[in-house]
Scaffold this motif. Sequence first.
Motif, mmCIF file in Angstrom:
data_model
loop_
_atom_site.group_PDB
_atom_site.id
_atom_site.type_symbol
_atom_site.label_atom_id
_atom_site.label_comp_id
_atom_site.label_asym_id
_atom_site.label_seq_id
_atom_site.Cartn_x
_atom_site.Cartn_y
_atom_site.Cartn_z
ATOM 1 N N CYS A 98 67.669 68.032 20.442
ATOM 2 C CA CYS A 98 67.706 69.316 19.745
ATOM 3 C C CYS A 98 68.143 69.101 18.300
ATOM 4 O O CYS A 98 68.538 68.005 17.902
ATOM 5 C CB CYS A 98 68.650 70.288 20.448
ATOM 6 S SG CYS A 98 70.334 69.664 20.592
ATOM 7 N N GLN A 115 74.090 77.580 23.905
ATOM 8 C CA GLN A 115 74.729 77.115 25.130
ATOM 9 C C GLN A 115 74.197 77.887 26.332
ATOM 10 O O GLN A 115 73.966 77.324 27.409
ATOM 11 C CB GLN A 115 76.250 77.273 25.036
ATOM 12 C CG GLN A 115 77.011 76.836 26.278
ATOM 13 C CD GLN A 115 76.846 75.357 26.578
ATOM 14 O OE1 GLN A 115 76.609 74.556 25.690
ATOM 15 N NE2 GLN A 115 76.972 74.986 27.844
ATOM 16 N N ILE A 162 72.092 66.980 23.186
ATOM 17 C CA ILE A 162 73.058 67.625 24.075
ATOM 18 C C ILE A 162 72.945 67.028 25.466
ATOM 19 O O ILE A 162 71.839 66.891 26.016
ATOM 20 C CB ILE A 162 72.801 69.145 24.152
ATOM 21 C CG1 ILE A 162 72.963 69.793 22.787
ATOM 22 C CG2 ILE A 162 73.733 69.790 25.177
ATOM 23 C CD1 ILE A 162 74.354 69.724 22.215
ATOM 24 N N ARG A 163 74.073 66.649 26.038
ATOM 25 C CA ARG A 163 74.104 66.198 27.431
ATOM 26 C C ARG A 163 74.617 67.333 28.302
ATOM 27 O O ARG A 163 75.572 68.032 27.941
ATOM 28 C CB ARG A 163 75.007 64.986 27.592
ATOM 29 C CG ARG A 163 74.479 63.751 26.901
ATOM 30 C CD ARG A 163 75.207 62.503 27.350
ATOM 31 N NE ARG A 163 76.557 62.423 26.837
ATOM 32 C CZ ARG A 163 77.466 61.532 27.228
ATOM 33 N NH1 ARG A 163 77.162 60.668 28.168
ATOM 34 N NH2 ARG A 163 78.652 61.506 26.695
ATOM 35 N N ALA A 164 74.021 67.510 29.472
ATOM 36 C CA ALA A 164 74.454 68.569 30.379
ATOM 37 C C ALA A 164 74.237 68.127 31.820
ATOM 38 O O ALA A 164 73.317 67.354 32.124
ATOM 39 C CB ALA A 164 73.696 69.863 30.111
ATOM 40 N N THR A 169 80.378 60.042 22.260
ATOM 41 C CA THR A 169 79.708 61.291 21.918
ATOM 42 C C THR A 169 78.474 60.974 21.094
ATOM 43 O O THR A 169 78.566 60.253 20.094
ATOM 44 C CB THR A 169 80.647 62.203 21.095
ATOM 45 O OG1 THR A 169 81.826 62.457 21.859
ATOM 46 C CG2 THR A 169 79.966 63.515 20.756
ATOM 47 N N TRP A 223 70.597 71.050 16.688
ATOM 48 C CA TRP A 223 71.772 71.887 16.476
ATOM 49 C C TRP A 223 72.593 71.369 15.302
ATOM 50 O O TRP A 223 72.717 70.156 15.096
ATOM 51 C CB TRP A 223 72.649 71.896 17.727
ATOM 52 C CG TRP A 223 72.016 72.574 18.898
ATOM 53 C CD1 TRP A 223 70.690 72.827 19.092
ATOM 54 C CD2 TRP A 223 72.685 73.060 20.053
ATOM 55 N NE1 TRP A 223 70.494 73.441 20.292
ATOM 56 C CE2 TRP A 223 71.696 73.592 20.913
ATOM 57 C CE3 TRP A 223 74.012 73.088 20.447
ATOM 58 C CZ2 TRP A 223 72.007 74.160 22.142
ATOM 59 C CZ3 TRP A 223 74.320 73.659 21.674
ATOM 60 C CH2 TRP A 223 73.329 74.190 22.510
ATOM 61 N N ILE A 258 70.938 76.389 27.298
ATOM 62 C CA ILE A 258 71.119 75.123 28.011
ATOM 63 C C ILE A 258 71.514 75.370 29.467
ATOM 64 O O ILE A 258 71.034 74.706 30.388
ATOM 65 C CB ILE A 258 72.185 74.253 27.311
ATOM 66 C CG1 ILE A 258 71.652 73.726 25.971
ATOM 67 C CG2 ILE A 258 72.632 73.088 28.192
ATOM 68 C CD1 ILE A 258 70.480 72.773 26.104
ATOM 69 N N GLU A 311 69.606 64.895 29.110
ATOM 70 C CA GLU A 311 69.892 64.667 27.701
ATOM 71 C C GLU A 311 68.805 65.379 26.891
ATOM 72 O O GLU A 311 67.668 64.909 26.808
ATOM 73 C CB GLU A 311 69.916 63.171 27.380
ATOM 74 C CG GLU A 311 71.064 62.432 28.043
ATOM 75 C CD GLU A 311 71.099 60.945 27.709
ATOM 76 O OE1 GLU A 311 72.050 60.270 28.156
ATOM 77 O OE2 GLU A 311 70.178 60.443 27.024
ATOM 78 N N LYS A 356 75.872 79.336 18.435
ATOM 79 C CA LYS A 356 76.306 78.307 19.389
ATOM 80 C C LYS A 356 76.343 78.852 20.808
ATOM 81 O O LYS A 356 75.926 78.188 21.760
ATOM 82 C CB LYS A 356 77.681 77.773 18.985
ATOM 83 C CG LYS A 356 77.660 76.875 17.758
ATOM 84 C CD LYS A 356 79.048 76.331 17.458
ATOM 85 C CE LYS A 356 79.024 75.382 16.270
ATOM 86 N NZ LYS A 356 80.370 74.846 15.963
#
Length: 235
Positions: free
Chosen positions: A59, A74, A2-4, A115, A61, A77, A56, A70
């Motif tokens: 995980c 989220q 996951i990118r955040a 992605t 998921w 995160i 990054e 989900k």
Amino acid sequence: MIRAQYRAVLKQGISEEKFRQAAEVCRAKMEKEAEAENLLTGGIFRHENLLFLYMEYICDWEENENREIKLARQDCIEKLPDKWFSCMSLFLHTWQELSGERCWAYMYPVFWFDTPKDLDTWRRREKPKGRCGRIAVLYPDKLFSYVCHHQAIVKEGLLVGDRYQMISLHENVLFSYFETPRDREQVNIRRLEKASREIETWEAADPESHFYHFPEARGENFLVIETVVDVGVQD
């Protein structure tokens, strides 16, 4: 994976020396999480009193998880930077978010060229020369135009560019993470060699009219800002 991206605001009158010391504590935390295979890449970037964070997360998921799981993940995160980087809380204002107060406000992803499907294909083939950040400010009446055009480009999936670039939004502020050299891994989401019609539509919408231009950016829509901390598993 996951990118955040997140945004924070420094309080006035803080000790620059103590802030830099706290930033080094954040670096050590990132390095520890990278060694534990919880983090692939991370960085903190600064412009005056604004801080931006790119992460990054590694995980497990699943795409077919139910909505409740989900949403819970989220939420985790969105709150994780406050947990990992509690040493920064003394220096930061808090945001009044829907789920409560926090120092690091989650920024909503707007644009990307690729992605991450799995960790193996996302790993850098070579260590980047630089992990960088840049910011832009949108005029309020142009915000939704920018978002709609860039989401359309993502949905189409044909525009080729730096696979690690990512642009996110909080209020009318954009933060863009990228790595140098920028031409080392050029891809698009669909992996097709086909012209993008959506980028032509965006270019016809007068992109320059969407941005407040920082004088120091010398005519560019985005201003490259200071890299305070950057960590990657290649290091």
